[in-house]
Design a protein around this motif. Structure first.
Motif, PDB file in Angstrom:
ATOM      1  N   MET A   7       0.850  -1.199   0.000  1.00  0.00           N
ATOM      2  CA  MET A   7       0.000   0.000   0.000  1.00  0.00           C
ATOM      3  C   MET A   7       0.882   1.244   0.000  1.00  0.00           C
ATOM      4  SD  MET A   7      -2.944  -0.953   2.792  1.00  0.00           S
ATOM      5  CE  MET A   7      -1.843  -1.780   3.910  1.00  0.00           C
ATOM      6  N   HIS A   8       0.280   2.353  -0.439  1.00  0.00           N
ATOM      7  CA  HIS A   8       1.025   3.616  -0.529  1.00  0.00           C
ATOM      8  C   HIS A   8       0.394   4.702   0.343  1.00  0.00           C
ATOM      9  CE1 HIS A   8       3.567   2.240  -3.837  1.00  0.00           C
ATOM     10  NE2 HIS A   8       2.531   1.478  -4.107  1.00  0.00           N
ATOM     11  N   SER A   9       1.263   5.589   0.830  1.00  0.00           N
ATOM     12  CA  SER A   9       0.804   6.772   1.573  1.00  0.00           C
ATOM     13  C   SER A   9       1.235   8.020   0.806  1.00  0.00           C
ATOM     14  CB  SER A   9       1.430   6.790   2.972  1.00  0.00           C
ATOM     15  OG  SER A   9       2.791   7.200   2.884  1.00  0.00           O
ATOM     16  N   ASN A  10       0.941   9.172   1.381  1.00  0.00           N
ATOM     17  CA  ASN A  10       1.354  10.420   0.722  1.00  0.00           C
ATOM     18  C   ASN A  10       2.869  10.657   0.809  1.00  0.00           C
ATOM     19  OD1 ASN A  10       1.509  11.069   3.428  1.00  0.00           O
ATOM     20  ND2 ASN A  10       0.532  13.067   3.225  1.00  0.00           N
ATOM     21  N   CYS A  11       3.596   9.735   1.463  1.00  0.00           N
ATOM     22  CA  CYS A  11       5.061   9.826   1.392  1.00  0.00           C
ATOM     23  C   CYS A  11       5.547   9.450  -0.012  1.00  0.00           C
ATOM     24  CB  CYS A  11       5.711   8.923   2.432  1.00  0.00           C
ATOM     25  SG  CYS A  11       5.390   9.509   4.112  1.00  0.00           S
ATOM     26  N   SER A  12       4.694   8.765  -0.803  1.00  0.00           N
ATOM     27  CA  SER A  12       4.991   8.597  -2.238  1.00  0.00           C
ATOM     28  C   SER A  12       3.777   9.104  -3.015  1.00  0.00           C
ATOM     29  CB  SER A  12       5.389   7.162  -2.586  1.00  0.00           C
ATOM     30  OG  SER A  12       4.350   6.236  -2.352  1.00  0.00           O
ATOM     31  N   ASP A  13       3.048   8.216  -3.682  1.00  0.00           N
ATOM     32  CA  ASP A  13       1.952   8.697  -4.526  1.00  0.00           C
ATOM     33  C   ASP A  13       0.572   8.283  -4.028  1.00  0.00           C
ATOM     34  OD1 ASP A  13       2.387   6.055  -5.150  1.00  0.00           O
ATOM     35  OD2 ASP A  13       2.219   6.307  -7.315  1.00  0.00           O
ATOM     36  N   GLY A  14       0.477   8.018  -2.729  1.00  0.00           N
ATOM     37  CA  GLY A  14      -0.823   7.698  -2.140  1.00  0.00           C
ATOM     38  C   GLY A  14      -1.526   8.957  -1.647  1.00  0.00           C
ATOM     39  N   ALA A  95      16.135  13.737  -6.460  1.00  0.00           N
ATOM     40  CA  ALA A  95      16.594  14.651  -7.520  1.00  0.00           C
ATOM     41  C   ALA A  95      16.274  14.077  -8.893  1.00  0.00           C
ATOM     42  CB  ALA A  95      18.094  14.892  -7.376  1.00  0.00           C
ATOM     43  N   ARG A  96      16.441  12.756  -9.024  1.00  0.00           N
ATOM     44  CA  ARG A  96      16.149  12.138 -10.324  1.00  0.00           C
ATOM     45  C   ARG A  96      14.660  12.230 -10.644  1.00  0.00           C
ATOM     46  NH1 ARG A  96      17.725   6.505 -10.088  1.00  0.00           N
ATOM     47  NH2 ARG A  96      18.332   6.861  -7.941  1.00  0.00           N
ATOM     48  N   ARG A  97      13.819  12.110  -9.619  1.00  0.00           N
ATOM     49  CA  ARG A  97      12.374  12.234  -9.859  1.00  0.00           C
ATOM     50  C   ARG A  97      12.011  13.660 -10.295  1.00  0.00           C
ATOM     51  NH1 ARG A  97       8.620   8.608  -8.833  1.00  0.00           N
ATOM     52  NH2 ARG A  97       9.247   6.586  -8.022  1.00  0.00           N
ATOM     53  N   LEU A  98      12.668  14.643  -9.676  1.00  0.00           N
ATOM     54  CA  LEU A  98      12.381  16.036 -10.061  1.00  0.00           C
ATOM     55  C   LEU A  98      12.884  16.332 -11.470  1.00  0.00           C
ATOM     56  CD1 LEU A  98      12.973  17.899  -6.706  1.00  0.00           C
ATOM     57  CD2 LEU A  98      10.900  18.004  -8.113  1.00  0.00           C
ATOM     58  N   ASP A  99      14.107  15.855 -11.799  1.00  0.00           N
ATOM     59  CA  ASP A  99      14.642  16.050 -13.162  1.00  0.00           C
ATOM     60  C   ASP A  99      13.712  15.413 -14.194  1.00  0.00           C
ATOM     61  OD1 ASP A  99      16.808  17.400 -12.253  1.00  0.00           O
ATOM     62  OD2 ASP A  99      18.198  15.695 -12.349  1.00  0.00           O
ATOM     63  N   ARG A 100      13.286  14.200 -13.898  1.00  0.00           N
ATOM     64  CA  ARG A 100      12.382  13.508 -14.815  1.00  0.00           C
ATOM     65  C   ARG A 100      11.067  14.277 -14.948  1.00  0.00           C
ATOM     66  NH1 ARG A 100       9.047   8.053 -13.598  1.00  0.00           N
ATOM     67  NH2 ARG A 100       8.420   9.459 -11.935  1.00  0.00           N
ATOM     68  N   GLU A 118       4.511  22.444 -12.106  1.00  0.00           N
ATOM     69  CA  GLU A 118       3.937  23.091 -10.918  1.00  0.00           C
ATOM     70  C   GLU A 118       2.637  22.381 -10.525  1.00  0.00           C
ATOM     71  OE1 GLU A 118       4.806  24.620 -13.772  1.00  0.00           O
ATOM     72  OE2 GLU A 118       6.736  25.324 -13.001  1.00  0.00           O
ATOM     73  N   GLY A 119       1.855  22.030 -11.539  1.00  0.00           N
ATOM     74  CA  GLY A 119       0.578  21.355 -11.289  1.00  0.00           C
ATOM     75  C   GLY A 119       0.782  20.020 -10.591  1.00  0.00           C
ATOM     76  N   ALA A 120       1.722  19.215 -11.113  1.00  0.00           N
ATOM     77  CA  ALA A 120       1.973  17.897 -10.501  1.00  0.00           C
ATOM     78  C   ALA A 120       2.515  18.082  -9.089  1.00  0.00           C
ATOM     79  CB  ALA A 120       2.955  17.100 -11.362  1.00  0.00           C
ATOM     80  N   LEU A 121       3.413  19.044  -8.928  1.00  0.00           N
ATOM     81  CA  LEU A 121       3.995  19.278  -7.594  1.00  0.00           C
ATOM     82  C   LEU A 121       2.923  19.680  -6.574  1.00  0.00           C
ATOM     83  CD1 LEU A 121       7.379  21.000  -8.502  1.00  0.00           C
ATOM     84  CD2 LEU A 121       7.112  18.921  -7.122  1.00  0.00           C
ATOM     85  N   SER A 122       1.857  20.336  -7.051  1.00  0.00           N
ATOM     86  CA  SER A 122       0.814  20.746  -6.112  1.00  0.00           C
ATOM     87  C   SER A 122       0.074  19.526  -5.529  1.00  0.00           C
ATOM     88  CB  SER A 122      -0.175  21.707  -6.782  1.00  0.00           C
ATOM     89  OG  SER A 122      -1.026  21.003  -7.662  1.00  0.00           O
ATOM     90  N   PHE A 123       0.187  18.369  -6.186  1.00  0.00           N
ATOM     91  CA  PHE A 123      -0.412  17.143  -5.649  1.00  0.00           C
ATOM     92  C   PHE A 123       0.565  16.327  -4.815  1.00  0.00           C
ATOM     93  CE2 PHE A 123      -3.457  18.006  -9.024  1.00  0.00           C
ATOM     94  CZ  PHE A 123      -4.654  17.609  -8.450  1.00  0.00           C
ATOM     95  N   ALA A 124       1.850  16.692  -4.852  1.00  0.00           N
ATOM     96  CA  ALA A 124       2.878  15.883  -4.186  1.00  0.00           C
ATOM     97  C   ALA A 124       3.175  16.478  -2.811  1.00  0.00           C
ATOM     98  CB  ALA A 124       4.152  15.840  -5.039  1.00  0.00           C
ATOM     99  N   ASP A 125       2.778  15.781  -1.752  1.00  0.00           N
ATOM    100  CA  ASP A 125       3.039  16.299  -0.407  1.00  0.00           C
ATOM    101  C   ASP A 125       4.541  16.288  -0.106  1.00  0.00           C
ATOM    102  OD1 ASP A 125       0.396  16.807   0.025  1.00  0.00           O
ATOM    103  OD2 ASP A 125      -0.032  14.856   0.920  1.00  0.00           O
ATOM    104  N   PRO A 127       7.857  16.604  -2.394  1.00  0.00           N
ATOM    105  CA  PRO A 127       8.307  16.794  -3.785  1.00  0.00           C
ATOM    106  C   PRO A 127       9.364  15.794  -4.235  1.00  0.00           C
ATOM    107  CG  PRO A 127       8.758  18.753  -2.424  1.00  0.00           C
ATOM    108  CD  PRO A 127       7.969  17.818  -1.581  1.00  0.00           C
ATOM    109  N   GLU A 128      10.156  15.266  -3.273  1.00  0.00           N
ATOM    110  CA  GLU A 128      11.183  14.288  -3.659  1.00  0.00           C
ATOM    111  C   GLU A 128      10.548  12.965  -4.098  1.00  0.00           C
ATOM    112  OE1 GLU A 128      10.690  15.637  -0.715  1.00  0.00           O
ATOM    113  OE2 GLU A 128      10.934  14.182   0.917  1.00  0.00           O
ATOM    114  N   SER A 129       9.249  12.801  -3.850  1.00  0.00           N
ATOM    115  CA  SER A 129       8.544  11.600  -4.311  1.00  0.00           C
ATOM    116  C   SER A 129       7.656  11.906  -5.522  1.00  0.00           C
ATOM    117  CB  SER A 129       7.693  11.006  -3.185  1.00  0.00           C
ATOM    118  OG  SER A 129       8.510  10.372  -2.232  1.00  0.00           O
ATOM    119  N   LEU A 130       7.967  12.996  -6.234  1.00  0.00           N
ATOM    120  CA  LEU A 130       7.140  13.374  -7.395  1.00  0.00           C
ATOM    121  C   LEU A 130       6.987  12.178  -8.343  1.00  0.00           C
ATOM    122  CD1 LEU A 130       5.677  15.635  -8.948  1.00  0.00           C
ATOM    123  CD2 LEU A 130       7.849  16.116 -10.096  1.00  0.00           C
TER     124      LEU A 130
END
Ligand code: AMP
Ligand code: MN
Ligand code: MN
Ligand code: MN
Length: 283
Positions: A7-14, A95-100, A118-125, A127-130
């Motif tokens: 399962m996933h939490s908001n520490c990644s994409d949950g 950093a690799r996730r942000l570059d990607r 910016e839009g995607a980052l607004s959903f990422a609690d 950012p290093e788990s973008l």
């Protein structure tokens, strides 16, 4: 008791914090759980703490993004510690996730879709788990796609126009890290990989086992019922432990909620036995 080891939490994409996810697990009757965020164990301690109040057992977990040639493969590690060695192994994944993400946004821009980073980052609690999930959420919110899946079909999936290939650790190196640090390596949702040739999934399983991989997700909320049957048979043939998980991300998803994925076939040896829990715990 219901068991959910993916399962996933908001520490990644949950969608929920680790604490809220534990609360949801309690409502769902899940008594043994793993939080398996992508490339981070940041939420595990909070989940363990929150689980105490409900008497829920937690096996520490992570879902490691790996590369197998050009394909992305997910390896769940159960029973690891969140320590400096893990951080060293994962390297500069944030950093690799942000570059990607930046590159993906540029590709979307070329298709006339501006402001995606910016839009995607607004959903990422965090950012290093973008994640591509955050891009899909934003594309959906903005009306560029009419559902979440369409974002992957049209833009973000492997081979689609806004997909950016990332070099993750190899499958073998992730499996070796997990096993050499006392964990159990689980091949996540094997039915999800579109590897082209029919033999390729067998070659992947060969390599996974050769590196020390011990378990396979037989029942996953993110693969089809036919895949569950097929990989139950693979677990029998290869004498692998069987894991089960909803791969939960969000209450809005039409995938199973925590613990709602189908039960494991009785003849298989569940992966939780490797952590001292009785086989019958899942009955
Ligand atoms: P990333 O780790 O950023 O490459 O994002 C991968 C995540 O996107 C996966 O963990 C899933 O949560 C999600 N994902 C990938 N493909 C799909 C799909 N076809 N439909 C829905 N979610 C997907
Ligand atoms: Mn995900
Ligand atoms: Mn996955
Ligand atoms: Mn997952």
């Amino acid at each position: 008791m219901r068991i959910d080891l993916h399962m996933h939490s908001n520490c990644s994409d949950g969608a929920l914090s680790p604490e809220k996810l534990v609360e949801l697990c309690a409502k769902q009757g899940v008594g043994l759980m793993s939080l398996t965020d992508h490339d981070t164990m940041a939420g595990v301690a909070a989940a363990q703490e929150a689980a105490k109040a409900y008497g829920i057992e937690v096996i520490p977990g992570i879902e490691i993004s790996t590369s197998w040639g050009l394909k992305g493969i997910h390896i769940v590690g159960l029973g690891l510690e969140n320590n400096d060695e893990l951080a060293d192994f994962l390297g500069n994944v944030g950093a690799r996730r942000l570059d990607r993400g930046r590159e993906m946004a540029q590709k979307l821009e070329k298709l006339g879709i501006s402001g995606a980073l910016e839009g995607a980052l607004s959903f990422a609690d965090y950012p290093e788990s973008l994640s591509r999930t955050h891009f899909a959420q934003w594309l959906w919110k903005m009306g560029y796609v009419s559902d979440f899946e369409e974002a992957f079909r049209r833009f973000l999936g492997e081979g689609r126009p806004c997909f950016v290939a990332t070099q993750w650790p190899s499958v073998s190196s992730a499996v070796r890290y997990i096993v050499s640090h006392g964990g159990v390596a689980v091949l996540a949702h094997p039915g999800r990989y579109r590897l082209g040739e029919e033999w390729a999934i067998d070659a992947l399983m060969d390599e996974f086992v050769a590196a020390g991989g011990q378990a396979i997700e037989v029942c996953s909320g993110s693969q089809s019922a036919q895949a569950n049957v097929r990989f139950a048979q693979a677990a029998r043939e290869r004498h692998l432990l069987a894991s089960t998980g909803s791969d939960w991300h969000s209450p809005l998803s039409n995938r199973p909620q925590p613990g709602d994925q189908p039960p494991l076939p009785h003849d298989l040896t569940p992966v939780w036995t490797a952590f001292g829990y009785a086989k019958e715990l899942g009955d």
